[in-house]
Enzyme design. Structure first.
Site, mmCIF file in Angstrom:
data_model
loop_
_atom_site.group_PDB
_atom_site.id
_atom_site.type_symbol
_atom_site.label_atom_id
_atom_site.label_comp_id
_atom_site.label_asym_id
_atom_site.label_seq_id
_atom_site.Cartn_x
_atom_site.Cartn_y
_atom_site.Cartn_z
ATOM 1 N N TYR A 187 45.496 38.642 39.276
ATOM 2 C CA TYR A 187 44.114 38.738 38.831
ATOM 3 C C TYR A 187 43.903 37.669 37.753
ATOM 4 C CZ TYR A 187 39.909 41.082 36.895
ATOM 5 O OH TYR A 187 38.650 41.391 36.430
ATOM 6 N N LYS B 217 42.842 37.240 42.917
ATOM 7 C CA LYS B 217 41.447 37.472 42.553
ATOM 8 C C LYS B 217 41.097 36.384 41.548
ATOM 9 C CE LYS B 217 37.989 40.154 40.251
ATOM 10 N NZ LYS B 217 37.634 41.239 39.323
ATOM 11 N N GLU C 210 27.776 35.329 40.951
ATOM 12 C CA GLU C 210 26.642 34.415 41.054
ATOM 13 C C GLU C 210 27.019 33.071 41.660
ATOM 14 O OE1 GLU C 210 27.943 34.453 36.636
ATOM 15 O OE2 GLU C 210 27.952 35.781 38.397
ATOM 16 N N SER D 213 31.541 43.282 40.603
ATOM 17 C CA SER D 213 30.841 44.508 40.225
ATOM 18 C C SER D 213 29.446 44.582 40.832
ATOM 19 C CB SER D 213 30.749 44.611 38.708
ATOM 20 O OG SER D 213 30.151 43.453 38.158
#
Length: 290
Positions: free
Chosen positions: A124, A154, A183, A199
């Site tokens: 991550y 990730k 985004e 999220s």
């Protein structure tokens, strides 16, 4: 997990309806949105167990984040995740005493992965929070020899050059590169990211899925519309002050499911934020007419 798979890995509390068959429903547990690092070991174990139980026959995969500042604690969590049947484990870089280079970071990750030798392992990468800015391109060089279970990253960073080099150099390995800056997802898809962890997919999952479908056609003009509108909302709430607590507030008013208060030092989103964020989200006119 094939190189061409299109995956959305949602990060929190509910399997989202309306996702097409091309998207696997996967939950990552005890990560950033779930405030995993603010929970104690027993709480993290309890939450992981509940997700494995509730996700049976509903979710394709449940990946447990087992990163911690303490190596023994992280190893304990890795063993626990393996014992309860997790589909994978993920680990964030330690962020107080930080690894200074690739070899130190790899050694830390290897010590955790070796405690769950049959479980797929993911790194991550989120340097904005950890301060660990070791380039993933460098980390991946020879990582399979050190961590045989390594499956992917990730990638929660805006450095698309680093991501592109990772994808270009590791195509044969068929690693999963799961993008975490919501985004910018369309940009990451364009250079070969094969998944996303974010999220916003907990409350804009259907819109993101429609963007993925447009990208796959390809209808880039339509895909851009969805990405721009997602960005318009995020740009608005970021200016208001947008973090984990505010994310939970948005998830609550969209889903109707109370997400509960955050744990200190985070504090609840203000009523002013909730009113403004809801009004902004309601004002957006999406290409599908919603």
């Amino acid at each position: 997990m094939s190189k061409s798979s299109v995956l959305i890995f949602g990060k929190t509390n509910a399997c989202r309806p309306g996702l097409s068959k091309c998207v696997r429903c996967v939950e990552t547990v005890n990560g950033t949105t779930g405030e995993g690092l603010s929970l104690n070991i027993q709480e993290r174990k309890q939450l992981a167990e509940e997700w494995i139980h509730q996700g049976k026959d509903k979710l394709d995969h449940v990946i447990i984040h087992v990163g911690a500042l303490s190596l023994p604690e992280s190893q304990e969590l890795a063993r626990h995740a393996a014992a309860i049947g997790a589909s994978g484990i993920a680990v964030i870089a330690p962020f107080f005493f930080r690894p200074a280079n690739k070899d130190e970071l790899t050694a830390f990750l290897q010590k955790i992965a070796s405690e769950a030798p049959e479980v797929p392992f993911y790194y991550y990468h989120i340097p904005s929070l950890t301060g660990v800015k070791i380039r993933v391109e460098e980390l991946l060089d020879g990582i399979k020899e050190q961590i045989p279970t390594f499956q992917g990253v990730k990638f929660s960073d805006t450095d698309l050059l680093d991501l592109a080099q990772c994808i270009n150099k590791n195509e044969r390995e068929q690693f999963a590169f799961l993008y975490g800056v919501d985004e910018q997802l369309l940009s990451a898809l364009a250079i070969g990211a094969n998944g996303a962890v974010g999220s916003t997919y907990n409350y804009l999952g259907r819109k993101t899925n429609l963007m993925l479908q447009a990208f796959a056609k390809p209808d880039l003009a339509l895909a851009r519309k969805y990405q721009f509108l997602t960005g318009e909302f995020l740009n608005f709430v970021i200016k208001l002050g947008f973090g984990v607590a505010q994310t939970k507030a948005v998830m609550t008013f969209v889903s109707g499911i109370p997400m509960g208060p955050p744990r200190l030092p985070l504090v609840d989103a203000s009523e002013e934020f909730i009113i403004k964020a809801k009004a902004k989200l309601d004002s957006i006119i999406w290409p599908d007419g919603d």
